[in-house]
Design a protein around this motif. Sequence first.
Motif, short mmCIF file in Angstrom:
data_model
loop_
_atom_site.label_atom_id
_atom_site.label_comp_id
_atom_site.label_asym_id
_atom_site.label_seq_id
_atom_site.Cartn_x
_atom_site.Cartn_y
_atom_site.Cartn_z
N THR A 208 4.80 -36.32 52.18
CA THR A 208 6.05 -36.13 52.72
C THR A 208 6.75 -35.04 52.17
OG1 THR A 208 6.87 -37.69 51.23
CG2 THR A 208 5.95 -38.38 53.27
N GLN A 209 6.32 -34.40 51.12
CA GLN A 209 7.24 -33.37 50.44
C GLN A 209 7.26 -32.08 51.37
OE1 GLN A 209 4.59 -34.95 49.27
NE2 GLN A 209 4.58 -35.18 47.14
N PRO A 210 8.38 -31.12 51.35
CA PRO A 210 8.51 -29.95 52.16
C PRO A 210 7.53 -29.07 51.79
CG PRO A 210 10.27 -30.31 50.32
CD PRO A 210 9.55 -31.55 50.34
N VAL A 211 7.08 -28.37 52.94
CA VAL A 211 6.29 -27.21 52.71
C VAL A 211 6.90 -25.65 53.10
CG1 VAL A 211 4.06 -26.36 53.69
CG2 VAL A 211 4.48 -28.75 53.52
N PHE A 212 6.67 -24.85 52.06
CA PHE A 212 6.83 -23.40 52.29
C PHE A 212 5.79 -22.48 52.18
CE2 PHE A 212 9.59 -26.09 50.01
CZ PHE A 212 10.95 -26.05 50.54
N ALA A 213 6.05 -21.30 52.77
CA ALA A 213 4.70 -20.36 52.95
C ALA A 213 5.37 -18.93 53.18
CB ALA A 213 4.10 -20.74 54.13
N THR A 214 4.60 -18.09 53.01
CA THR A 214 5.03 -16.61 53.52
C THR A 214 5.04 -16.45 54.86
OG1 THR A 214 2.64 -15.96 53.11
CG2 THR A 214 3.97 -15.95 51.04
N SER A 215 5.08 -15.17 55.43
CA SER A 215 5.24 -14.83 56.77
C SER A 215 3.68 -14.87 57.40
CB SER A 215 5.76 -13.60 56.86
OG SER A 215 4.73 -12.67 56.35
N HIS A 216 2.67 -14.93 56.52
CA HIS A 216 1.52 -14.97 57.10
C HIS A 216 1.20 -16.28 57.89
CE1 HIS A 216 1.55 -12.26 53.31
NE2 HIS A 216 0.46 -11.59 54.18
N VAL A 217 1.94 -17.16 57.68
CA VAL A 217 1.74 -18.63 58.41
C VAL A 217 2.08 -18.61 59.87
CG1 VAL A 217 3.83 -19.73 57.94
CG2 VAL A 217 1.84 -20.96 57.90
N TYR A 218 2.60 -17.65 60.36
CA TYR A 218 3.06 -17.20 61.59
C TYR A 218 2.68 -16.21 62.27
CZ TYR A 218 6.57 -16.32 65.35
OH TYR A 218 7.33 -16.18 66.47
N SER A 219 2.03 -16.34 63.42
CA SER A 219 1.26 -15.52 64.05
C SER A 219 2.08 -14.51 64.55
CB SER A 219 0.36 -16.11 65.32
OG SER A 219 1.39 -16.59 66.09
#
Length: 348
Positions: A208-219
């Motif tokens: 349930t914890q928040p998830v963060f990412a770099t731009s690579h996660v978005y097409s």
Amino acid sequence: MALLLPASGQLGAAASAVRDGFFAAYFDAARSGLPRPALKVYDSGGDPAQAVAAYQQAAADGAELVIGPLSREAVAAVFQQAKLPVPVLALNHPDGASLPPPGSAEFGLLPENESAQAAEHIAERGLKNAVVFAAADDWAQRAARAFKAQFQSSGGRVVGEATLQSETVNYAAQIAALPLAQADGVFLALRPQQARLLLPQLKLAKLTQPVFATSHVYSGEDAPNLDRDLDGVEFCDAPWLFDAQPGLPKRDDIAAQLPLTRGAGARLFAFGMDAYALAPYLDWLRTHGGSYLPGATGQLSEDSFGRVRRTLTWARFADGIAQPLSGGLDVGAPSAAPTPTAGGPASP
């Protein structure tokens, strides 16, 4: 001004997107009545020696600023010349910790830069313990290392790390091996395909914890049917993808003419726009610490060594659509670069 990009080869497609963005900014300057330098494009070829030859030809032809080359190896070769008679705005960072030669600068879309900003973003949220999922690719491993270093320097702690192989679709073993209960945040250095596989499995594991990412996660384009599993994931990206930077050509208007800007090529197109926009301001930014240029890939600043930094905007998936967060672009820099004029810093 000279632009050095490969006309073909492994980086040919990426160079084409950068070139299109560069010329979009060049012609937009004309429509806006801003001064433009004479410009010549050179093929930097597919190896460092060809890039050096292109640089030397540009210098012999009278260029006053060289923009490029694009690959890390080519940038290193150009920078390592015994003499650098014409300053360079390199479109990548050479390997290692070497600095640009005096008077020159380097600018790139580094995953390390994005993951370090993600670490700062998470720390600002008051989160102290994170787990990291990274692809096995070189860029992802570099991003994971940079995230860990920045998060630790911000007072955080990485309590677990997992590398996900591209040929694997079941991540249950990797998830089970991590102390998820100890984490209050998750960081991803993954491309969309792997992230779409991982997130449902994390939900099954009761994460349930928040998830963060770099731009690579978005097409780079809306795909709600595919990205619905990414709902809630926050990531940093180029503001131009969301028309979050005023004063730039609208992405949809460009995409109507250049379909490549609908996908991941949009970031390279934005990179090309910023390469042109930076040219008149390199010396000014270097000597005005804390100031910035509002760019397509982020707010652009430059340190005293000639390294251009990007501050990105933040977005979140909701109903499978990536949407910019309110206040996602850091506007805390004390001043922006001046508008170029015929008598000002516009001539590189």
